[in-house]
Motif scaffolding. Structure first.
Motif, PDB file in Angstrom:
ATOM      1  N   THR A 286      -7.106   3.198   5.482  1.00  9.66           N
ATOM      2  CA  THR A 286      -7.235   2.812   6.882  1.00  9.66           C
ATOM      3  C   THR A 286      -6.272   3.614   7.735  1.00  9.66           C
ATOM      4  OG1 THR A 286      -7.743   0.563   6.154  1.00  9.66           O
ATOM      5  CG2 THR A 286      -7.248   0.874   8.488  1.00  9.66           C
ATOM      6  N   SER A 287      -6.763   4.096   8.872  1.00 11.71           N
ATOM      7  CA  SER A 287      -5.914   4.860   9.781  1.00 11.71           C
ATOM      8  C   SER A 287      -4.981   3.939  10.546  1.00 11.71           C
ATOM      9  CB  SER A 287      -6.782   5.654  10.772  1.00 11.71           C
ATOM     10  OG  SER A 287      -7.501   4.774  11.629  1.00 11.71           O
ATOM     11  N   ASP A 288      -3.860   4.493  10.969  1.00 13.66           N
ATOM     12  CA  ASP A 288      -2.868   3.755  11.758  1.00 13.66           C
ATOM     13  C   ASP A 288      -2.693   4.458  13.091  1.00 13.66           C
ATOM     14  OD1 ASP A 288      -0.942   1.963  12.504  1.00 13.66           O
ATOM     15  OD2 ASP A 288       0.679   2.891  11.353  1.00 13.66           O
ATOM     16  N   TRP A 289      -3.798   4.573  13.823  1.00 13.71           N
ATOM     17  CA  TRP A 289      -3.781   5.277  15.088  1.00 13.71           C
ATOM     18  C   TRP A 289      -3.614   4.300  16.245  1.00 13.71           C
ATOM     19  CZ3 TRP A 289      -9.023   7.958  13.673  1.00 13.71           C
ATOM     20  CH2 TRP A 289      -8.808   8.837  12.596  1.00 13.71           C
ATOM     21  N   ALA A 290      -3.060   4.801  17.331  1.00 12.21           N
ATOM     22  CA  ALA A 290      -2.914   3.958  18.511  1.00 12.21           C
ATOM     23  C   ALA A 290      -4.267   3.650  19.140  1.00 12.21           C
ATOM     24  CB  ALA A 290      -1.998   4.646  19.541  1.00 12.21           C
ATOM     25  N   ARG A 291      -5.217   4.546  18.972  1.00 16.62           N
ATOM     26  CA  ARG A 291      -6.564   4.373  19.518  1.00 16.62           C
ATOM     27  C   ARG A 291      -7.573   4.876  18.501  1.00 16.62           C
ATOM     28  NH1 ARG A 291      -9.217   7.283  24.685  1.00 16.62           N
ATOM     29  NH2 ARG A 291     -10.753   5.707  25.270  1.00 16.62           N
ATOM     30  N   HIS A 292      -8.739   4.278  18.477  1.00 15.03           N
ATOM     31  CA  HIS A 292      -9.768   4.569  17.495  1.00 15.03           C
ATOM     32  C   HIS A 292      -9.299   4.134  16.096  1.00 15.03           C
ATOM     33  CE1 HIS A 292     -11.206   6.882  20.852  1.00 15.03           C
ATOM     34  NE2 HIS A 292     -10.328   7.851  20.675  1.00 15.03           N
ATOM     35  N   GLN A 293     -10.218   4.108  15.164  1.00 19.75           N
ATOM     36  CA  GLN A 293      -9.863   3.761  13.787  1.00 19.75           C
ATOM     37  C   GLN A 293     -10.883   4.315  12.814  1.00 19.75           C
ATOM     38  OE1 GLN A 293     -10.253  -0.310  12.010  1.00 19.75           O
ATOM     39  NE2 GLN A 293      -8.028  -0.163  11.792  1.00 19.75           N
ATOM     40  N   LEU A 294     -10.383   4.852  11.702  1.00 14.97           N
ATOM     41  CA  LEU A 294     -11.217   5.311  10.608  1.00 14.97           C
ATOM     42  C   LEU A 294     -10.850   4.502   9.371  1.00 14.97           C
ATOM     43  CD1 LEU A 294     -13.223   7.268   9.257  1.00 14.97           C
ATOM     44  CD2 LEU A 294     -11.291   8.816   8.842  1.00 14.97           C
ATOM     45  N   SER A 295     -11.852   3.915   8.730  1.00 16.60           N
ATOM     46  CA  SER A 295     -11.610   3.139   7.516  1.00 16.60           C
ATOM     47  C   SER A 295     -12.606   3.558   6.443  1.00 16.60           C
ATOM     48  CB  SER A 295     -11.737   1.633   7.791  1.00 16.60           C
ATOM     49  OG  SER A 295     -13.030   1.319   8.259  1.00 16.60           O
ATOM     50  N   VAL A 296     -12.103   3.675   5.227  1.00 11.85           N
ATOM     51  CA  VAL A 296     -12.918   4.025   4.064  1.00 11.85           C
ATOM     52  C   VAL A 296     -12.653   2.973   2.995  1.00 11.85           C
ATOM     53  CG1 VAL A 296     -13.472   5.763   2.330  1.00 11.85           C
ATOM     54  CG2 VAL A 296     -12.728   6.474   4.615  1.00 11.85           C
ATOM     55  N   ILE A 297     -13.709   2.374   2.465  1.00  9.76           N
ATOM     56  CA  ILE A 297     -13.594   1.349   1.441  1.00  9.76           C
ATOM     57  C   ILE A 297     -14.450   1.760   0.250  1.00  9.76           C
ATOM     58  CG2 ILE A 297     -13.837  -1.098   0.904  1.00  9.76           C
ATOM     59  CD1 ILE A 297     -13.752  -1.679   3.864  1.00  9.76           C
ATOM     60  N   GLY A 298     -13.861   1.744  -0.930  1.00 10.36           N
ATOM     61  CA  GLY A 298     -14.585   2.165  -2.117  1.00 10.36           C
ATOM     62  C   GLY A 298     -14.354   1.230  -3.279  1.00 10.36           C
ATOM     63  N   GLU A 299     -15.336   1.165  -4.164  1.00 12.23           N
ATOM     64  CA  GLU A 299     -15.244   0.336  -5.361  1.00 12.23           C
ATOM     65  C   GLU A 299     -16.112   0.942  -6.453  1.00 12.23           C
ATOM     66  OE1 GLU A 299     -16.403  -4.174  -6.921  1.00 12.23           O
ATOM     67  OE2 GLU A 299     -16.941  -3.507  -4.895  1.00 12.23           O
ATOM     68  N   GLY A 300     -15.600   0.973  -7.669  1.00  5.73           N
ATOM     69  CA  GLY A 300     -16.367   1.440  -8.805  1.00  5.73           C
ATOM     70  C   GLY A 300     -16.124   0.555 -10.010  1.00  5.73           C
TER      71      GLY A 300
ATOM     72  N   GLY B   4       0.812  -1.203   0.000  1.00  5.52           N
ATOM     73  CA  GLY B   4       0.000   0.000   0.000  1.00  5.52           C
ATOM     74  C   GLY B   4       0.848   1.256   0.000  1.00  5.52           C
ATOM     75  N   ILE B   5       0.168   2.401   0.070  1.00  9.19           N
ATOM     76  CA  ILE B   5       0.834   3.702   0.039  1.00  9.19           C
ATOM     77  C   ILE B   5       0.533   4.433   1.334  1.00  9.19           C
ATOM     78  CG2 ILE B   5       1.043   5.880  -1.214  1.00  9.19           C
ATOM     79  CD1 ILE B   5      -0.143   4.399  -3.662  1.00  9.19           C
ATOM     80  N   ARG B   6       1.574   4.836   2.055  1.00  3.38           N
ATOM     81  CA  ARG B   6       1.361   5.547   3.317  1.00  3.38           C
ATOM     82  C   ARG B   6       1.134   7.028   3.044  1.00  3.38           C
ATOM     83  NH1 ARG B   6       1.384   5.102   8.555  1.00  3.38           N
ATOM     84  NH2 ARG B   6       1.803   2.867   8.436  1.00  3.38           N
ATOM     85  N   ILE B   7       0.027   7.550   3.607  1.00  3.73           N
ATOM     86  CA  ILE B   7      -0.315   8.959   3.507  1.00  3.73           C
ATOM     87  C   ILE B   7      -0.520   9.477   4.922  1.00  3.73           C
ATOM     88  CG2 ILE B   7      -1.879  10.666   2.521  1.00  3.73           C
ATOM     89  CD1 ILE B   7      -2.687   8.610   0.441  1.00  3.73           C
ATOM     90  N   GLY B   8       0.510  10.058   5.493  1.00  8.17           N
ATOM     91  CA  GLY B   8       0.436  10.497   6.885  1.00  8.17           C
ATOM     92  C   GLY B   8       0.194   9.313   7.792  1.00  8.17           C
ATOM     93  N   SER B   9      -0.870   9.365   8.584  1.00  3.58           N
ATOM     94  CA  SER B   9      -1.202   8.264   9.490  1.00  3.58           C
ATOM     95  C   SER B   9      -2.194   7.291   8.868  1.00  3.58           C
ATOM     96  CB  SER B   9      -1.786   8.820  10.798  1.00  3.58           C
ATOM     97  OG  SER B   9      -2.970   9.569  10.529  1.00  3.58           O
ATOM     98  N   PHE B  10      -2.342   7.336   7.532  1.00  2.00           N
ATOM     99  CA  PHE B  10      -3.241   6.434   6.826  1.00  2.00           C
ATOM    100  C   PHE B  10      -2.453   5.573   5.845  1.00  2.00           C
ATOM    101  CE2 PHE B  10      -5.992   9.799   8.255  1.00  2.00           C
ATOM    102  CZ  PHE B  10      -7.201   9.172   8.540  1.00  2.00           C
ATOM    103  N   VAL B  11      -3.025   4.407   5.511  1.00  4.30           N
ATOM    104  CA  VAL B  11      -2.455   3.528   4.496  1.00  4.30           C
ATOM    105  C   VAL B  11      -3.506   3.318   3.407  1.00  4.30           C
ATOM    106  CG1 VAL B  11      -1.545   1.241   3.983  1.00  4.30           C
ATOM    107  CG2 VAL B  11      -0.956   2.357   6.141  1.00  4.30           C
ATOM    108  N   LEU B  12      -3.154   3.652   2.160  1.00  2.05           N
ATOM    109  CA  LEU B  12      -4.038   3.500   1.013  1.00  2.05           C
ATOM    110  C   LEU B  12      -3.619   2.266   0.228  1.00  2.05           C
ATOM    111  CD1 LEU B  12      -6.220   4.561  -0.975  1.00  2.05           C
ATOM    112  CD2 LEU B  12      -4.378   5.868  -2.089  1.00  2.05           C
ATOM    113  N   LYS B  13      -4.585   1.398  -0.073  1.00  3.75           N
ATOM    114  CA  LYS B  13      -4.327   0.188  -0.854  1.00  3.75           C
ATOM    115  C   LYS B  13      -5.264   0.174  -2.066  1.00  3.75           C
ATOM    116  CE  LYS B  13      -2.418  -2.767   2.722  1.00  3.75           C
ATOM    117  NZ  LYS B  13      -2.431  -4.107   3.339  1.00  3.75           N
ATOM    118  N   PRO B  14      -4.794   0.648  -3.212  1.00  3.22           N
ATOM    119  CA  PRO B  14      -5.632   0.676  -4.412  1.00  3.22           C
ATOM    120  C   PRO B  14      -5.432  -0.577  -5.264  1.00  3.22           C
ATOM    121  CG  PRO B  14      -3.666   1.980  -4.780  1.00  3.22           C
ATOM    122  CD  PRO B  14      -3.547   1.403  -3.384  1.00  3.22           C
ATOM    123  N   ALA B  15      -6.419  -0.873  -6.091  1.00  3.55           N
ATOM    124  CA  ALA B  15      -6.339  -1.978  -7.050  1.00  3.55           C
ATOM    125  C   ALA B  15      -7.105  -1.578  -8.308  1.00  3.55           C
ATOM    126  CB  ALA B  15      -6.917  -3.259  -6.465  1.00  3.55           C
TER     127      ALA B  15
END
Length: 480
Positions: free
Chosen positions: A152-166, A110-121
């Motif tokens: 997906t966030s890479d936080w020590a606490r809590h988590q935010l995830s976004v999943i998309g498909e087109g 994947g690609i790290r963007i700040g505290s998030f990891v993006l995994k595209p396909a």
């Protein structure tokens, strides 16, 4: 296919449930493909279920059968319902079991963007499809382009995830309706304490109504565009031997106008509706392997127009109750089974109530390393807009088998049976739809996969012609 003006619509809460539990099949395949690069590695450790997952309308736990699985190598064969090919479907019950296989093993980093990891396909497949309805038949050849990603966030606490498909389809030759679709879901998990978790979710879906679906318009040039908007909030609490959850879902569905073959346009405005559902679940841990539970839900569906084009009031109250058992015997065998009753009480007394016995369940079985088997049962109610017909009760049986032929080669076999049962005095006829598909995924590297799929679908109706659909496809998937 229903006659013109003989349409039915899937209830918001029931459709969400239908699409939700099928996600377990996609999650299983995704995890299986992820480990294709490391067959000789030890199996992942079992993840214990310590809390409950509330059944919300947009939980990104994730993934109806009609398209070639072109989005990623982990997608199911094309014959299964499109919901199988989608990522963002919530768990069928509030205590849905988690996957036992590490989804990160052998995958692109994947690609790290700040505290998030993006995994595209990105995928591209070449497909051929042949449809037969009674004595009439048509075929088409088309390209399908898919873009899928997770953030997906890479936080020590809590988590935010976004999943998309087109997915976009482009017909190269022949006749047949293109089937674009899109899904975006986001979930924010808040770890309020060691025992309490809150979840906020939102989502959006777009699809075209299937031309072979009973809800479709018979003489349409292009079926209605369906937009679904979802919001959800849930709280889960683990009290040791007792666990509970409470969630509130909101869903809005809108239907686009349909252009008919005589040049006129048929409005679908009377199908637009808002649905709210409150769901609660309470479980008791007899042992780490056995957890009986009770689940109940109540909801209200309100249509934008008080009366449809036929003069019926279609808004309704929904009630459901279930009792079941969750079994967790480790990574080799886990799942749950529940029995209950569901009913829709429509506002129009002429329609009566729609209801019936419900049987829901899911079993994950791994007879040996490299082989995974999923069995699923689902019951849902589907109200109708046909004059004098309250709707149908539908039962679905699903089986998905994945097997690693080699460390980089995964085979998939999938089957499903859907029984649609209308009341005995209804004008609509009962029908049964059987779907089967097989596929191969060859991971040429962790970044590139070659896929091949073949599928067949048949619908038999008590009254009216049967229909058949055959599809084959081959494609490439690029992952990062």
């Amino acid at each position: 296919m229903a006659p013109r003006f003989s349409r039915s619509i899937t209830a918001g809460a029931s459709l969400a449930r239908k699409r939700a539990w099928l996600s377990a099949g996609c999650a299983l395949l995704f995890a299986h493909t992820a480990t294709a690069q490391s067959l000789d590695a030890p199996q992942a450790a079992t993840t214990a279920v310590t809390g409950s997952t509330i059944e919300t309308g947009a939980s990104p736990a994730a993934t109806d059968p009609q398209t070639t699985g072109a989005v990623a190598s982990s997608d199911l064969p094309p014959a299964l319902d499109e919901d199988f090919n989608r990522l963002n479907r919530r768990e069928e019950t509030t205590d849905g079991l988690r996957m036992r296989i590490d989804p990160e093993a052998g995958q692109a980093p994947g690609i790290r963007i700040g505290s998030f990891v993006l995994k595209p396909a990105l995928s591209e497949t070449f497909n051929h499809e042949r449809q037969k309805n009674g004595s009439a038949s048509q075929s088409r050849t088309f390209l399908e382009t898919g873009l899928k990603g997770t953030l997906t966030s890479d936080w020590a606490r809590h988590q935010l995830s976004v999943i998309g498909e087109g997915v976009l389809q482009d017909n190269i030759s022949g006749e047949g309706e293109e089937e674009p679709r899109a899904d975006v879901d986001a979930e924010l998990r808040l770890d309020l304490s060691d025992e309490t978790t809150a979840k906020l979710s939102a989502g959006y879906s777009f699809e075209r109504e299937d031309a072979n679906d009973p809800n479709a318009i018979a003489n349409a040039v292009e079926q209605s565009a369906v937009n679904t908007y979802r919001l959800g909030a849930a709280v889960e609490r683990d009290l040791g031997l007792v666990r509970g959850s409470l969630g509130l879902d909101f869903e809005r569905q809108t239907y686009g106008d349909v252009e008919l073959d005589n040049g006129t346009t048929l409005s679908q405005e009377d199908r637009n509706r808002n649905t709210g559902t409150l769901t609660g679940r309470l479980g008791y841990e007899l042992s780490p392997a056995l957890i009986p539970f009770l689940e109940a839900s109540v909801g209200k569906s309100i249509y934008d127009l008080r009366r449809d084009t036929l003069g019926f009031e279609r808004s309704y109250m929904s009630y459901a109750g279930r009792a079941g058992m969750e079994v967790d015997l480790g990574e080799k065998l886990n799942g749950e089974l529940a029995l209950g009753y569901e009913t829709f009480r429509l506002d129009d007394d002429r329609l009566g109530d729609l209801g019936g016995l419900s049987v829901d369940g899911r079993v994950n079985w791994s007879p040996k390393r490299g082989t995974d088997v999923l069995f699923g049962l689902l019951t849902y109610l589907d109200p109708s807009t046909t004059a004098g017909n309250p709707g149908s009760i539908n039962y679905e049986l699903t089986n998905i088998i994945t097997h690693q032929l080699r460390s980089s080669l995964v085979a998939t076999l999938s089957n499903s049976l859907t029984l649609r049962d209308f009341p005995s005095d209804a004008a609509a006829s009962d029908e049964a739809t059987w779907r089967t598909g097989a596929g191969l995924t060859w991971d040429m590297s962790r970044y590139l996969a070659l896929t091949g799929d073949v599928s067949y679908e048949r619908t038999n109706r008590d009254i009216g012609p049967s229909s058949d659909t055959t599809r084959v496809g081959v494609g490439l998937t690029l992952r990062r």
